[in-house]
Design a protein around this motif. Sequence first.
Motif, PDB file in Angstrom:
ATOM      1  N   SER A 157     -32.762 108.595  52.670  1.00 58.01           N
ATOM      2  CA  SER A 157     -31.553 108.239  51.926  1.00 58.01           C
ATOM      3  C   SER A 157     -31.146 109.382  51.007  1.00 58.01           C
ATOM      4  N   GLN A 171     -26.766 100.728  53.127  1.00 61.56           N
ATOM      5  CA  GLN A 171     -27.794  99.873  53.707  1.00 61.56           C
ATOM      6  C   GLN A 171     -27.431  98.390  53.596  1.00 61.56           C
ATOM      7  N   ASP A 174     -26.409 104.810  56.164  1.00 59.15           N
ATOM      8  CA  ASP A 174     -27.792 104.676  55.700  1.00 59.15           C
ATOM      9  C   ASP A 174     -28.324 103.302  56.111  1.00 59.15           C
ATOM     10  N   GLU A 175     -29.087 103.277  57.179  1.00 59.85           N
ATOM     11  CA  GLU A 175     -29.634 102.015  57.697  1.00 59.85           C
ATOM     12  C   GLU A 175     -28.571 100.921  57.746  1.00 59.85           C
TER      13      GLU A 175
HETATM   14 MG   LIG Z   1     -33.474 104.634  52.332  1.00 56.95          MG
END
Ligand SMILES: [Mg+2]
Lengths: 303, 282
Positions: free
Chosen positions: B66, B114, B192-193
């Motif tokens: 990240s 995320q 990010d994810e």
């Molecule tokens: Mg992360």
Amino acid sequence: MQATATRTGLRSQRKRPVQRLVRVALFLCAGLSVMVTGGIIYALAADTISFFKDVEPASFFLSADWAPQSGDFGVLELVFGTAIISLGAMLVAGPLGVATAIYLSEYANPRVRKVIKPILEVLAGVPTVVFGYFALNFVTPSLLRAVYPGCGIFNWASAAIVVGLFILPTVASLSEDAMRSVPTSLRHGAYGLGASKLRVSARVVAPAALSGIVAAIILGMSRAVGETMAVAIAAGATPQIAVNPCESIQTMTAYIVQVAGGEASTGSIQYGSIFALGSTLFLITLALNYVSIRFVKRFREAY
Amino acid sequence: MNVMTQRPNVLAPDLEDLVNEHETSVFEVRDLTASYGATPAIENVSLDIFDKKITAVIGPSGCGKSTFIRCFNRMNDLVAGAHVGGKIFYRGEDLYAEDVDAVEVRRRIGMVFQQPNPFPKSIYDNVAFGLRVNRMTDHLDDRVEKALQDAALWDEVKRKIKDPASALSGGQQQRLCIARALATNPDVLLMDEPCSALDPIATTKIEDLMHELKADYTIVIVTHNMQQAARVSDLTAFFSVEGSAETDRSPRGVLVEYDTTEQIFTAPNDRRTEDYITGRFG
Ligand SMILES: [Mg+2]
Ligand SMILES: Nc1ncnc2c1ncn2[C@@H]1O[C@H](COP(=O)(O)OP(=O)(O)OP(=O)(O)O)[C@@H](O)[C@H]1O
């Protein structure tokens, strides 16, 4: 059902006594505040009703001539005083308070915030008489008279300004709490789209915190409605609908204090009038709360 | 391309091929180091991100994935105490040069987070937000619709476009966040994810979406999901944690291997990569 429950032991055989006790104790605590409210309403209502046996409600609510000595109880003059002070104070404390909150919550680094927040809280602790004299000795002579030299020494503009300053910490501090509790992820989402700090603050954080900000402003406003000493000192004691900000007015609370201070004997009409005023104030505050709840429901951006 | 010679440890034959095919680098990362206060998070990362490719960033939790992708849109600027060293060139320009405005950077390099983080506004206003920020308010309705279509969400929301975004499911919210990022036609999309909070069906939708987006966007995606990296990406960067209490250096994330996804998943060069992708990672 019963059998299954017993076999698995999921259901206890008896209601847990401690749980019950806690429940009752908590209910009593909640009940107490309801009872106090009820008591206040009862005390107000009794004297208010007997006042309205002597004075026509219509001539009380619909007329604007407050001269108790000559038997005129037209409350609108006092309502005007209270309203103009509250609105004026709001005009000062609303924008300033929200701007301060945005600064503290979004812009200030932690060290600066650590200095400014306690100063704000000190401002909240200053006795209101001091604000009254601040109006008399500084705001009117140095500020208002610089703009308009003919300004009366007792005037509602100075009163509104100092009441605004007086409620500023409430508005700023509560608004800041509301804005700081807006999740960081929302800010990052906005920054990630290339939003500037100002836009993130004004278009994302402030709307998300709106219910808290409105609550802060309403709380500030109800303090302004109830504020007595500073206004009595700064704005004098002339019940009138004065559009000119340089003129004196009187608010509902200021009159109540004046009468309760010993002018009228218990049981007289004047004495009764302060209860009618109290009830009116009570209703105004209720209406204020109601409107603010409706407003928040309508415009809130719940996260 | 001479840039490859600056990072011999990540030089891989397949990448050489890619570069020789005159792929343009959108980002050139050189000796990138990021730390939080005195604690380093990633150290000496050098790689290139190529145009119109999907680059996956994989690695164990805490290895700085990240942190790494937040460097590309200067999101780390917003984290108190975060410091970025080394260089990132974005289409030849130093992203961290004195006179570069991070706000301008983020207008070109979009990000999906995320956790879905729609604004507490209507679906429409969520998508319009970035457009308003970028003053792209002509044909606003059309642009909003286009973005929602691109994010494969339009059909599900077209009848309730003025409803609050919070009423959408998690997967829909994430696609809304993708639509929000796409609306302004960014050059690069950082993710990010993006699927970590989603169920398999919603994940599939987003993966399909990424395949379509590849035609127009350069995508960098962090993922914990090895299959996902294998499915969607062209290139994969594997990060790991190096140094620990025993070696008296505090642990920090390093780039272990960077290659085509095929290579990484079939014949990785580094033992640590192999251990990680086969699940033998400690
Ligand atoms: Mg992360
Ligand atoms: N805001 C922050 N402040 C301080 N340290 C941080 C911060 N964010 C991350 N770190 C530290 O930096 C290191 C890398 O974190 P990062 O979030 O980049 O890892 P990650 O690879 O994304 O992990 P995950 O897969 O769990 O998301 C970690 O040791 C973490 O504790």
